[in-house]
Motif scaffolding. Structure first.
Motif, mmCIF file in Angstrom:
data_model
loop_
_atom_site.group_PDB
_atom_site.id
_atom_site.type_symbol
_atom_site.label_atom_id
_atom_site.label_comp_id
_atom_site.label_asym_id
_atom_site.label_seq_id
_atom_site.Cartn_x
_atom_site.Cartn_y
_atom_site.Cartn_z
ATOM 1 N N MET A 49 0.984 -0.441 0.362
ATOM 2 C CA MET A 49 0.032 -0.361 0.086
ATOM 3 C C MET A 49 1.298 1.513 -0.240
ATOM 4 O O MET A 49 1.741 1.396 0.715
ATOM 5 N N PHE A 50 0.611 1.828 -0.749
ATOM 6 C CA PHE A 50 1.217 3.256 -1.015
ATOM 7 C C PHE A 50 -0.224 4.448 -0.078
ATOM 8 O O PHE A 50 -0.714 4.354 -0.380
ATOM 9 N N GLU A 51 0.557 5.149 1.424
ATOM 10 C CA GLU A 51 -0.658 6.404 1.343
ATOM 11 C C GLU A 51 -0.306 7.487 1.230
ATOM 12 O O GLU A 51 1.450 7.535 1.533
ATOM 13 N N LEU A 52 -0.431 8.577 1.135
ATOM 14 C CA LEU A 52 -0.375 10.006 0.560
ATOM 15 C C LEU A 52 -0.592 10.699 1.677
ATOM 16 O O LEU A 52 -1.005 10.794 2.250
ATOM 17 N N LEU A 53 0.954 12.186 1.710
ATOM 18 C CA LEU A 53 0.841 11.858 3.469
ATOM 19 C C LEU A 53 1.082 14.163 2.938
ATOM 20 O O LEU A 53 2.466 14.105 3.109
ATOM 21 N N PRO A 54 -0.365 14.579 3.021
ATOM 22 C CA PRO A 54 0.127 16.318 2.461
ATOM 23 C C PRO A 54 1.597 16.856 3.357
ATOM 24 O O PRO A 54 1.256 16.498 4.966
ATOM 25 N N GLY A 55 1.476 17.275 2.977
ATOM 26 C CA GLY A 55 3.167 18.687 3.761
ATOM 27 C C GLY A 55 4.076 17.269 4.023
ATOM 28 O O GLY A 55 5.739 17.359 4.398
ATOM 29 N N VAL A 56 3.985 15.859 3.478
ATOM 30 C CA VAL A 56 4.941 14.924 4.160
ATOM 31 C C VAL A 56 5.897 14.436 2.999
ATOM 32 O O VAL A 56 6.543 14.575 2.457
ATOM 33 N N GLY A 57 4.679 13.598 2.243
ATOM 34 C CA GLY A 57 5.281 12.917 1.100
ATOM 35 C C GLY A 57 3.998 11.882 0.320
ATOM 36 O O GLY A 57 3.412 11.552 0.654
ATOM 37 N N VAL A 58 5.155 10.254 0.778
ATOM 38 C CA VAL A 58 4.520 8.978 0.353
ATOM 39 C C VAL A 58 4.849 7.536 1.554
ATOM 40 O O VAL A 58 5.830 7.854 1.060
ATOM 41 N N LEU A 59 3.942 7.467 2.553
ATOM 42 C CA LEU A 59 4.398 5.929 2.941
ATOM 43 C C LEU A 59 4.638 4.921 1.857
ATOM 44 O O LEU A 59 4.000 4.679 1.091
ATOM 45 N N LEU A 60 5.951 4.646 1.543
ATOM 46 C CA LEU A 60 6.511 3.249 0.364
ATOM 47 C C LEU A 60 5.773 2.358 0.798
ATOM 48 O O LEU A 60 5.790 1.872 2.468
ATOM 49 N N PRO A 61 5.420 1.086 0.318
ATOM 50 C CA PRO A 61 4.824 -0.582 0.457
ATOM 51 C C PRO A 61 5.884 -0.940 1.367
ATOM 52 O O PRO A 61 7.144 -1.081 1.075
ATOM 53 N N ASP A 62 5.594 -1.893 1.587
ATOM 54 C CA ASP A 62 7.164 -3.938 2.018
ATOM 55 C C ASP A 62 7.531 -2.874 2.568
ATOM 56 O O ASP A 62 9.542 -3.143 2.784
ATOM 57 N N GLY A 63 7.828 -1.489 4.042
ATOM 58 C CA GLY A 63 8.203 -1.414 4.746
ATOM 59 C C GLY A 63 9.511 -0.741 4.289
ATOM 60 O O GLY A 63 11.153 -0.149 4.839
ATOM 61 N N ALA A 64 9.377 -0.221 3.329
ATOM 62 C CA ALA A 64 10.357 0.542 1.957
ATOM 63 C C ALA A 64 10.951 2.080 2.391
ATOM 64 O O ALA A 64 11.453 2.769 2.273
ATOM 65 N N GLY A 65 9.763 2.591 3.891
ATOM 66 C CA GLY A 65 10.302 4.428 4.095
ATOM 67 C C GLY A 65 9.415 5.284 3.673
ATOM 68 O O GLY A 65 8.517 4.666 2.975
ATOM 69 N N THR A 66 9.778 6.119 4.018
ATOM 70 C CA THR A 66 8.978 7.658 3.442
ATOM 71 C C THR A 66 9.557 8.359 2.530
ATOM 72 O O THR A 66 10.836 8.612 2.493
ATOM 73 N N LEU A 67 9.078 8.231 1.698
ATOM 74 C CA LEU A 67 9.381 9.640 -0.408
ATOM 75 C C LEU A 67 9.326 10.436 0.895
ATOM 76 O O LEU A 67 7.732 10.958 1.117
ATOM 77 N N ARG A 68 9.766 11.769 0.693
ATOM 78 C CA ARG A 68 9.756 13.035 1.418
ATOM 79 C C ARG A 68 9.508 13.376 0.441
ATOM 80 O O ARG A 68 10.664 13.957 -0.080
#
Length: 231
Positions: free
Chosen positions: A1-20
């Motif tokens: 799952m990708f989760e869009l985080l307003p003002g932050v970036g995108v939480l990547l799937p499979d424990g790949a972290g947050t793309l800011r």
């Protein structure tokens, strides 16, 4: 799952972290490498761009824009585009904004990989339902790509943008064009996008001077199945 985080970036799937947002090219590529082989689609003046595929989605990141200033020529990541992967080939970000070209591929079912914003799976339901769930106060950095009538979104772009300025055009003023009054309107397809036309004798073109607002109006009309005619 990708989760869009307003003002932050995108939480990547499979424990790949947050793309800011604001991340430089090297760090962005390192983050995307946790999902697969990173490619450079090229062809744009965005400074740099890179793409990775995860399941049936492609994630493309673009530099430039955003609210952070580039430092020492190192442009920060300011936009993420998530698109359905597979034929026909999708338009790259910046090439065909919503309302500026033909709608994307006619996806008729949900994506296998969820893309979530505020608990809403953007590729999990027909485009009209998604736009309704997002409401008129959706995050200003979210731009859905145009969908074929009755179809699912082919892609979305998500930018690092501040809230709209006070006095910005009100989308709600146009809502009857794709709801109760949609039979009074049609979209005229042109070589570069769509014109909004009120039916009548003669028909009348509606000029919307605010580009972002025009894009949103046309996207909603397409998603609602407003009649499209050849220009």
């Amino acid at each position: 799952m990708f989760e869009l985080l307003p003002g932050v970036g995108v939480l990547l799937p499979d424990g790949a972290g947050t793309l800011r947002f604001g991340t430089d090219e090297v760090a962005t590529r390192e983050a995307l490498a946790g999902l697969g082989r990173v490619r450079d689609p090229g062809g744009l003046d965005a400074g740099w761009m890179c793409t990775v595929q995860w399941g049936d989605l492609e994630l493309t990141t673009c530099a430039g824009g955003g609210r952070r200033d580039p430092q020492a020529g190192d442009l920060p990541m300011a936009e993420v585009v998530l698109s359905r992967a597979g034929p026909p080939r999708r338009a790259l970000p910046g090439r065909a904004p919503v309302g500026r070209g033909a709608p994307g591929p006619g996806w008729r079912g949900p994506a296998a990989v969820p893309v979530v914003l505020d608990g809403i799976d953007l590729f999990g339901y027909p485009a009209a339902e998604v736009l309704e769930a997002l409401g008129e106060d959706r995050h200003p950095g979210l731009r859905p790509q145009a969908a074929v009538p009755g179809g699912y979104l082919p892609g979305i772009s998500f930018r690092d943008e501040p809230p709209p300025e006070s006095g910005a055009p009100d989308l709600a003023r146009y809502e009857d064009m794709w709801t109760t009054g949609r039979d009074d309107w049609q979209l005229e397809r042109t070589g570069s996008g769509y014109l909004v036309v009120r039916k009548g004798d003669p028909p009348m073109h509606l000029l919307i001077c605010h580009d972002a607002l025009a894009d949103q109006v046309i996207a909603n009309m397409l998603a609602a199945g407003v009649e499209v005619v050849a220009g």
